[in-house]
Design a protein around this motif. Sequence first.
Motif, PDB file in Angstrom:
ATOM      1  N   GLN A 210      43.423  43.748  44.105  1.00 38.54           N
ATOM      2  CA  GLN A 210      44.395  44.184  43.109  1.00 38.54           C
ATOM      3  C   GLN A 210      43.705  44.857  41.919  1.00 38.54           C
ATOM      4  N   LEU A 211      42.611  44.289  41.475  1.00 39.22           N
ATOM      5  CA  LEU A 211      41.879  44.880  40.348  1.00 39.22           C
ATOM      6  C   LEU A 211      41.386  46.285  40.699  1.00 39.22           C
ATOM      7  N   ARG A 212      40.876  46.440  41.908  1.00 38.41           N
ATOM      8  CA  ARG A 212      40.425  47.778  42.338  1.00 38.41           C
ATOM      9  C   ARG A 212      41.593  48.758  42.378  1.00 38.41           C
ATOM     10  N   ARG A 213      42.720  48.310  42.882  1.00 34.09           N
ATOM     11  CA  ARG A 213      43.918  49.176  42.928  1.00 34.09           C
ATOM     12  C   ARG A 213      44.340  49.623  41.534  1.00 34.09           C
ATOM     13  N   GLU A 214      44.107  48.751  40.563  1.00 36.17           N
ATOM     14  CA  GLU A 214      44.482  49.057  39.185  1.00 36.17           C
ATOM     15  C   GLU A 214      43.422  49.881  38.457  1.00 36.17           C
ATOM     16  N   GLY A 215      42.347  50.219  39.164  1.00 32.89           N
ATOM     17  CA  GLY A 215      41.346  51.102  38.597  1.00 32.89           C
ATOM     18  C   GLY A 215      40.188  50.448  37.875  1.00 32.89           C
ATOM     19  N   PHE A 216      40.054  49.138  37.998  1.00 32.67           N
ATOM     20  CA  PHE A 216      38.916  48.469  37.368  1.00 32.67           C
ATOM     21  C   PHE A 216      37.652  48.756  38.169  1.00 32.67           C
ATOM     22  N   ASP A 217      36.537  48.962  37.471  1.00 29.25           N
ATOM     23  CA  ASP A 217      35.243  49.242  38.093  1.00 29.25           C
ATOM     24  C   ASP A 217      34.377  47.998  38.109  1.00 29.25           C
ATOM     25  N   HIS A 218      33.420  47.973  39.036  1.00 30.47           N
ATOM     26  CA  HIS A 218      32.417  46.909  39.116  1.00 30.47           C
ATOM     27  C   HIS A 218      33.059  45.527  39.226  1.00 30.47           C
ATOM     28  N   VAL A 219      34.100  45.446  40.036  1.00 34.09           N
ATOM     29  CA  VAL A 219      34.849  44.197  40.188  1.00 34.09           C
ATOM     30  C   VAL A 219      33.950  43.066  40.667  1.00 34.09           C
ATOM     31  N   GLN A 220      33.119  43.329  41.669  1.00 37.22           N
ATOM     32  CA  GLN A 220      32.268  42.277  42.225  1.00 37.22           C
ATOM     33  C   GLN A 220      31.327  41.710  41.173  1.00 37.22           C
ATOM     34  N   SER A 221      30.745  42.564  40.374  1.00 36.86           N
ATOM     35  CA  SER A 221      29.799  42.065  39.369  1.00 36.86           C
ATOM     36  C   SER A 221      30.508  41.239  38.290  1.00 36.86           C
ATOM     37  N   HIS A 222      31.731  41.585  37.982  1.00 41.53           N
ATOM     38  CA  HIS A 222      32.479  40.836  36.970  1.00 41.53           C
ATOM     39  C   HIS A 222      32.978  39.492  37.492  1.00 41.53           C
ATOM     40  N   LEU A 223      33.315  39.445  38.772  1.00 39.97           N
ATOM     41  CA  LEU A 223      33.876  38.216  39.343  1.00 39.97           C
ATOM     42  C   LEU A 223      32.875  37.472  40.214  1.00 39.97           C
ATOM     43  N   GLY A 224      31.598  37.763  40.076  1.00 37.93           N
ATOM     44  CA  GLY A 224      30.575  37.171  40.925  1.00 37.93           C
ATOM     45  C   GLY A 224      30.176  35.748  40.558  1.00 37.93           C
ATOM     46  N   SER A 225      30.481  35.325  39.371  1.00 40.78           N
ATOM     47  CA  SER A 225      30.086  33.997  38.909  1.00 40.78           C
ATOM     48  C   SER A 225      30.830  32.896  39.670  1.00 40.78           C
ATOM     49  N   ALA A 226      30.068  31.917  40.152  1.00 39.22           N
ATOM     50  CA  ALA A 226      30.682  30.797  40.876  1.00 39.22           C
ATOM     51  C   ALA A 226      31.640  30.020  39.972  1.00 39.22           C
ATOM     52  N   ALA A 227      31.269  29.871  38.704  1.00 35.96           N
ATOM     53  CA  ALA A 227      32.123  29.133  37.763  1.00 35.96           C
ATOM     54  C   ALA A 227      33.446  29.866  37.546  1.00 35.96           C
ATOM     55  N   LEU A 228      33.383  31.165  37.414  1.00 41.55           N
ATOM     56  CA  LEU A 228      34.600  31.951  37.218  1.00 41.55           C
ATOM     57  C   LEU A 228      35.474  31.901  38.464  1.00 41.55           C
ATOM     58  N   GLN A 229      34.857  32.024  39.627  1.00 44.73           N
ATOM     59  CA  GLN A 229      35.630  31.954  40.869  1.00 44.73           C
ATOM     60  C   GLN A 229      36.313  30.598  41.021  1.00 44.73           C
ATOM     61  N   LYS A 230      35.640  29.534  40.624  1.00 44.11           N
ATOM     62  CA  LYS A 230      36.232  28.197  40.687  1.00 44.11           C
ATOM     63  C   LYS A 230      37.461  28.116  39.780  1.00 44.11           C
ATOM     64  N   GLN A 231      37.349  28.673  38.583  1.00 42.31           N
ATOM     65  CA  GLN A 231      38.488  28.675  37.657  1.00 42.31           C
ATOM     66  C   GLN A 231      39.659  29.458  38.241  1.00 42.31           C
TER      67      GLN A 231
END
Length: 55
Positions: A25-46
């Motif tokens: 969804q983020l990619r569809r909305e035009g956000f760049d570098h999605v993987q690097s922003h959401l790569g943190s295990a802590a963030l993914q857990k949240q």
Amino acid sequence: MTIIERAFEIARSGKARSITDIRTQLRREGFDHVQSHLGSAALQKQLKGLIKPPS
């Protein structure tokens, strides 16, 4: 809105069933570098904690 704020919004919306759905969804909305922003295990857990199970 930042990519992280939007990721949390998508997770809470009930429209995502996984982190992959949020990334897509983020990619569809035009956000760049999605993987690097959401790569943190802590963030993914949240985010996973906010995703509503299918009913």
